[in-house]
Every structure is written in C-alpha cells, then in structure tokens.
Design an enzyme around this catalytic site. Structure first.
Site, PDB file in Angstrom:
ATOM      1  N   LYS A 192       1.366  -1.632   0.039  1.00  0.00           N
ATOM      2  CA  LYS A 192       0.158   0.010   0.411  1.00  0.00           C
ATOM      3  C   LYS A 192       1.217   1.162  -0.182  1.00  0.00           C
ATOM      4  O   LYS A 192       2.118   1.223   0.454  1.00  0.00           O
ATOM      5  CB  LYS A 192      -0.699  -0.073   1.139  1.00  0.00           C
ATOM      6  N   ASP A 223      -7.327   4.213  -4.417  1.00  0.00           N
ATOM      7  CA  ASP A 223      -7.855   4.087  -3.010  1.00  0.00           C
ATOM      8  C   ASP A 223      -8.762   6.080  -2.676  1.00  0.00           C
ATOM      9  O   ASP A 223      -8.490   6.189  -4.315  1.00  0.00           O
ATOM     10  CB  ASP A 223      -6.569   3.850  -1.690  1.00  0.00           C
TER      11      ASP A 223
HETATM   12  P1  NDP Z   1     -13.064   8.186  -3.018  1.00  0.00           P
HETATM   13  O1  NDP Z   1     -11.931   8.932  -2.271  1.00  0.00           O
HETATM   14  O2  NDP Z   1     -13.498   7.327  -4.318  1.00  0.00           O
HETATM   15  O3  NDP Z   1     -13.825   8.429  -2.013  1.00  0.00           O
HETATM   16  C1  NDP Z   1     -13.319   8.741  -0.506  1.00  0.00           C
HETATM   17  C2  NDP Z   1     -15.089   8.206   0.508  1.00  0.00           C
HETATM   18  O4  NDP Z   1     -14.766   8.616   1.843  1.00  0.00           O
HETATM   19  C3  NDP Z   1     -15.366  10.138   0.406  1.00  0.00           C
HETATM   20  O5  NDP Z   1     -17.053  10.258  -0.786  1.00  0.00           O
HETATM   21  C4  NDP Z   1     -15.320  10.911   1.169  1.00  0.00           C
HETATM   22  O6  NDP Z   1     -15.509  11.563   1.603  1.00  0.00           O
HETATM   23  C5  NDP Z   1     -15.629   9.864   2.533  1.00  0.00           C
HETATM   24  N1  NDP Z   1     -14.100  10.209   3.998  1.00  0.00           N
HETATM   25  C6  NDP Z   1     -12.741  10.172   3.248  1.00  0.00           C
HETATM   26  N2  NDP Z   1     -12.499  10.351   4.074  1.00  0.00           N
HETATM   27  C7  NDP Z   1     -13.207  10.364   5.107  1.00  0.00           C
HETATM   28  C8  NDP Z   1     -13.488  10.330   6.243  1.00  0.00           C
HETATM   29  N3  NDP Z   1     -12.100  10.974   7.494  1.00  0.00           N
HETATM   30  N4  NDP Z   1     -14.464  10.901   7.549  1.00  0.00           N
HETATM   31  C9  NDP Z   1     -15.443  11.043   6.257  1.00  0.00           C
HETATM   32  N5  NDP Z   1     -15.450  10.437   5.260  1.00  0.00           N
HETATM   33  C10 NDP Z   1     -14.462  10.372   4.524  1.00  0.00           C
HETATM   34  O7  NDP Z   1     -12.112   6.597  -2.072  1.00  0.00           O
HETATM   35  P2  NDP Z   1     -12.766   4.323  -2.205  1.00  0.00           P
HETATM   36  O8  NDP Z   1     -13.899   5.084  -2.426  1.00  0.00           O
HETATM   37  O9  NDP Z   1     -11.662   4.243  -3.181  1.00  0.00           O
HETATM   38  O10 NDP Z   1     -12.633   4.053  -1.162  1.00  0.00           O
HETATM   39  C11 NDP Z   1     -13.198   4.168   0.058  1.00  0.00           C
HETATM   40  C12 NDP Z   1     -12.751   3.240   0.886  1.00  0.00           C
HETATM   41  O11 NDP Z   1     -12.986   1.553   0.248  1.00  0.00           O
HETATM   42  C13 NDP Z   1     -11.205   2.955   2.055  1.00  0.00           C
HETATM   43  O12 NDP Z   1     -11.530   2.832   2.725  1.00  0.00           O
HETATM   44  C14 NDP Z   1     -10.522   2.099   0.476  1.00  0.00           C
HETATM   45  O13 NDP Z   1      -9.750   1.835   1.045  1.00  0.00           O
HETATM   46  C15 NDP Z   1     -11.361   1.016   0.659  1.00  0.00           C
HETATM   47  N6  NDP Z   1     -11.441   0.296  -0.554  1.00  0.00           N
HETATM   48  C16 NDP Z   1     -11.227   0.607  -1.641  1.00  0.00           C
HETATM   49  C17 NDP Z   1     -10.807   0.818  -3.165  1.00  0.00           C
HETATM   50  C18 NDP Z   1     -11.191   0.879  -4.439  1.00  0.00           C
HETATM   51  O14 NDP Z   1     -10.803  -0.282  -4.988  1.00  0.00           O
HETATM   52  N7  NDP Z   1     -11.370   2.279  -4.519  1.00  0.00           N
HETATM   53  C19 NDP Z   1     -10.822  -0.878  -3.288  1.00  0.00           C
HETATM   54  C20 NDP Z   1     -10.904  -1.737  -1.362  1.00  0.00           C
HETATM   55  C21 NDP Z   1     -11.180  -1.044  -0.728  1.00  0.00           C
HETATM   56  P3  NDP Z   1     -14.665  12.976   1.174  1.00  0.00           P
HETATM   57  O15 NDP Z   1     -14.822  13.580  -0.378  1.00  0.00           O
HETATM   58  O16 NDP Z   1     -15.423  14.623   1.640  1.00  0.00           O
HETATM   59  O17 NDP Z   1     -13.505  12.882   1.291  1.00  0.00           O
END
Ligand code: NDP
Length: 451
Positions: A130, A170
């Site tokens: 990562k 991510d």
């Molecule tokens: P994105 O950046 O596309 O979206 C993240 C979302 O989570 C946004 O809505 C963001 O809001 C919100 N968010 C981020 N940080 C916080 C916080 N501290 N408190 C509240 N809301 C928060 O990321 P992904 O959708 O790709 O990833 C989301 C999760 O899924 C993570 O844990 C990631 O590790 C996991 N994941 C992702 C994969 C992938 O293929 N993308 C695969 C497996 C797991 P804001 O816009 O305000 O920041």
C-alpha cells in the site's frame, strides 16, 4: 489452550507495539488477526518456530520520500510519499495508493497488512502492499494534481514494476490520478506494461474495474443474506461515503432490488427516504467525479432528502449497512444504534471501518457481519484480472469480468464459512477471513525458507 492463545497474543502485541510505537491503526489491524490466529499458532510448533506471524507483521520494505512540486502560483509545495511493501510470498506487492492529509505510516502499514490477507483470499497470485501521500487533492486544479503525481512517480518508479509492485487507486486516487501516474511511469521507464491497475479502458484497463469493489461488496452481502434465506429485494440500505466504492455499492444494491437511503462525505450525510434511485445516483456521480463537489448539494437538488452536517448515517433505520468511506467510521455506539433499528447485515466496503467495539456488538447480536478484507476484495481481484489481461495483451468483455468477479466473491464467502463457522453455527467472518487468508501466505513462507 485458550489461556495459551491469550498469552501468545499478549506477548506478540507487546513486542509489536514496542517495535512500532505510535501506530494505533497498525496495532488495531494486527491485533484482530493475531486473536483469530492464536489458537492455530499455539498448536503448531512449526508456525511458531518459523515465526510466520512475526514476519508477516514486519514489512519487507518501506520507502519514504520527499515529493516537491510547484502549485499554480509557482510556489514550492512539499509532501511526503510512501510505499509499504508488506509481503511478496505469493506474488508481486499489490495494493492501492491513497492521497489524503491523514496519510501516515501507521495507516499505510495497517492497509498493507490487511491487503496481504485480502489478496490471498482472492486466490490470485498477489502479495500485499500500500502507498500514498499526505497530499490533499481537494481544491487543487487538474494541473496541480498532475504536477504532484509526476513528482510522486519520479521517485516511486524505481521501486515498482509489473513483476515487483503494482499500485492502484484508493481514497483520493481515481482514474485521473492513475492516468497521470501511469503516464509519468511510462515516460521514465520507456515501456508500456501493466504496472498500474485501474487504468482507462483504452489504455490497458479492465472492464468493470471502477465498479468492482462496490459490486463485489453486494455480491458478498448477497451470499451472507442467502445463508439466512434473505436477499436485497425490498431491503433498506444505509451507505456511507460517496466515492468510488460507495457509488457502485449503491448502484448494485439498487439493481438487486434494495432502496439505498443514505450517502455521505467527510462533511456530513444525506438521508433520502424515497431512495437514491439510478437517476439520482447518476447525479451523485457527476457531482462527485466531475465537479468534485460536496454531498450536501444533493439535498438542495432533491427536496425529498435531508442533509445532516457533521454526522454519520448509522442512526438511520435500515436492514443492511455498508460502510464505504474510511477506517474507524463506525463505533460501538453506532453499532448499537444499528442493532436497535433492526439492521441484520453489515458488509464493509471500506478498510477497517468498524472499530473493535462495533465488531463486538455485531457479533454478540449474531448479525451477518463481514470485514472489509473479505467483502471489499472484489476491487483488488479485478485488478488481478487486469494484470492477467495486460500480460496476455488482450481484453475480456464486461460480462466475462463480472462473471469472474462474482465467482471470486462466492469463493471468498465459502472460505469464510469453512474457517469461520462456530460450534453454534454462527459464521464469524472475521475469523474465517483471517485464517483463510493466512493459510496460503504461511504455506508459501514455510516453503521459501527464512527470507
Ligand atoms: P474515494 O476517495 O473515491 O471516496 C472516499 C469517500 O469517503 C468520500 O466520500 C470521502 O469524503 C469519504 N471519506 C474519506 N475520508 C473520510 C473521513 N475521514 N471521514 C468521513 N468520510 C471520509 O475512495 P474509495 O471509494 O476508493 O475508498 C473508500 C474506502 O474503500 C477506503 O477505506 C478504501 O481503502 C476502501 N477500498 C477501496 C477500493 C477501491 O477499489 N477504490 C478497494 C478496496 C477498499 P470526502 O470527499 O469528503 O473526502
């Protein structure tokens, strides 16, 4: 045995914390795995003598570097870049890159550690890694994001490669950022290889990769629900986040007949009792992916919805909860509220979104509860499929990838049931995923000697 196992965990964690001080997220992720594995390890002298868990919890390599770049005003900005190469026993390091101001070594080590088990569960040959940076893409112009990505890769390019380490997206890293990083990597290496996944369809990407994590969470939840004769049909679903994972979890849950009533971002959540249907979701995707705006705009556009600033959606009445935002976003109190409101299933889309207290509440109430390393593995699994397509220089159809994704998620569910079923029949998916993911990595490490 129970006493021995507890002693093993206590000793192991004391040493781990002493070696890795001030890394609470890493400690949390390792403790959960150590607790699941301890009964096996204390009954197996070979695993103990070969120090398999001790080695899995020590990254093979960590790279930390300066990322200087020029903003649109011509000023110098400096961020810190990281890549944690955790374990390569069963394949090249594989795992996403996160751009978020909260990124630090503890968070990336927890994510790389989880990734090792998750990748093993997919049955594909991928090790765990990562990376990321404390760079905040919010409010930055496309030009600034590109300059940052180019500087980030100007150091990272020498540490990654299609047979060494294959990054993906991510939090804060989507198609735009992968494009900028891949472009700079290709330029520096002078070769076109599958070193990144999540690429665009026209330049080596796999159909369905953007959808894969969210769809995979729903496929996994479908399997869990089926063990109790249930399905998504007619269910109310609460989702957190509005990024990549949340968007496609919402899309698939809706296609499967459920009504999604919440989405969120780090500023608050929206509740739409009428449901976020396909058309409204299209609006969310444009809002977040094209205009990079806040979720509160949704409530201004759709009068059926209400916006709750600074809050998370876990107080809403729902049958199924899918936390898809970030780590530790659902605590013990939130879990109690979900149980009290009749929630029967929690499928994690994010990595480690539930705190240990929340997990204890779900398990003591016998909810269907799956940890992210099992239910969100569809993203990396489809990245593995993208790597195969790149090696073969061909592209499968969307249907072919979807069918493979579906069968991988079913298989992970079966492994969890195999290793996680308790004497009373309750499936402890945490235990199942940890043991199932560990077996293959441990066997490979035993075969490869002291490396
Ligand atoms: P994105 O950046 O596309 O979206 C993240 C979302 O989570 C946004 O809505 C963001 O809001 C919100 N968010 C981020 N940080 C916080 C916080 N501290 N408190 C509240 N809301 C928060 O990321 P992904 O959708 O790709 O990833 C989301 C999760 O899924 C993570 O844990 C990631 O590790 C996991 N994941 C992702 C994969 C992938 O293929 N993308 C695969 C497996 C797991 P804001 O816009 O305000 O920041």
């Amino acid at each position: 045995m129970e006493k021995l196992a507890k002693q093993y965990v206590d000793n192991f964690m004391t040493q781990l914390i002493a070696r890795n001080p001030n890394e609470p997220e890493f400690h949390q992720a390792v403790r959960e795995v150590a607790e699941s594995l301890a009964p096996y390890i204390v009954s197996d002298p070979v695993l103990q003598k070969m120090k398999i868990l001790e080695r899995i919890a020590e990254p093979e390599r960590v790279v930390i570097f300066r990322v200087p770049w020029l903003n649109d005003k011509g000023e110098i900005e400096i961020n810190r870049g990281y890549r944690v190469q955790m374990n390569s026993a069963i394949g090249p390091y594989k795992g996403g890159i996160r751009f978020h101001p909260s990124v630090n070594l503890s968070i990336l080590k927890f994510l790389a550690f989880e990734q090792t088990f998750k990748n093993s569960l997919t049955t594909l040959p991928m090790g765990g890694g990562k990376g990321g940076s404390d760079f905040n893409p919010k409010g930055k112009s496309d030009n600034e994001v590109m300059k940052f990505c180019q500087s980030f890769i100007t150091e990272l390019f020498r540490h990654i490669g299609q047979d060494t380490d294959v990054p993906a997206g991510d939090i804060g890293v989507g198609g735009r950022e992968i494009g900028f990083m891949f472009g700079q990597y290709k330029r520096l290496r002078d070769e076109f290889t599958g070193t990144f996944t999540g690429k665009g369809l026209d330049w080596g990407g796999s159909p369905l990769r953007p959808e894969a994590t969210g769809y995979g969470v729903c496929y996994f939840a479908q399997e869990m629900l089926a063990t109790r004769g249930e399905s998504f049909e007619g269910k109310t679903v609460a989702i957190s986040g509005s990024g990549n994972v949340a968007q496609y979890a919402a899309e698939k849950a809706t296609q499967l007949g459920a009504k999604v009533v919440t989405m969120s971002d780090s500023s608050g959540y929206i509740y739409d009792p009428d449901g976020i249907d396909a058309k409204k979701l299209e609006y969310v995707m444009t809002l977040k992916n094209v205009f990079r705006e806040r979720i509160k705009e949704y409530a201004e556009r759709y009068p059926s919805a209400q916006y709750f600033p600074g809050e998370r959606p876990w107080g809403v009445k729902c049958d199924i909860a899918m936390p898809c935002a970030t780590q530790n976003e659902l605590n013990g109190e939130n879990a109690k509220a979900l149980v009290a409101n009749g929630c029967i299933c929690v499928a994690e889309g994010a990595n480690m979104p539930s705190t240990p207290e929340a997990i204890a509440v779900f398990q003591s109430h016998k909810l269907l509860y799956s940890p992210g390393k099992a239910s969100n593995a569809g993203g990396v699994a489809t990245s593995g499929l993208e790597m195969s397509q790149n090696s073969w220089r061909l592209q499968w159809t969307r249907e072919e990838v979807d069918q493979k994704l579906h069968s991988i998620m079913k298989n992970i569910h079966e492994v969890c049931v195999q290793y996680g079923t308790e004497p009373d029949g309750y499936v402890n998916y945490v235990k199942g995923a940890n043991i199932g993911g560990f077996m293959k990595v441990a066997n490979a490490m035993l075969a490869q000697g002291c490396v």
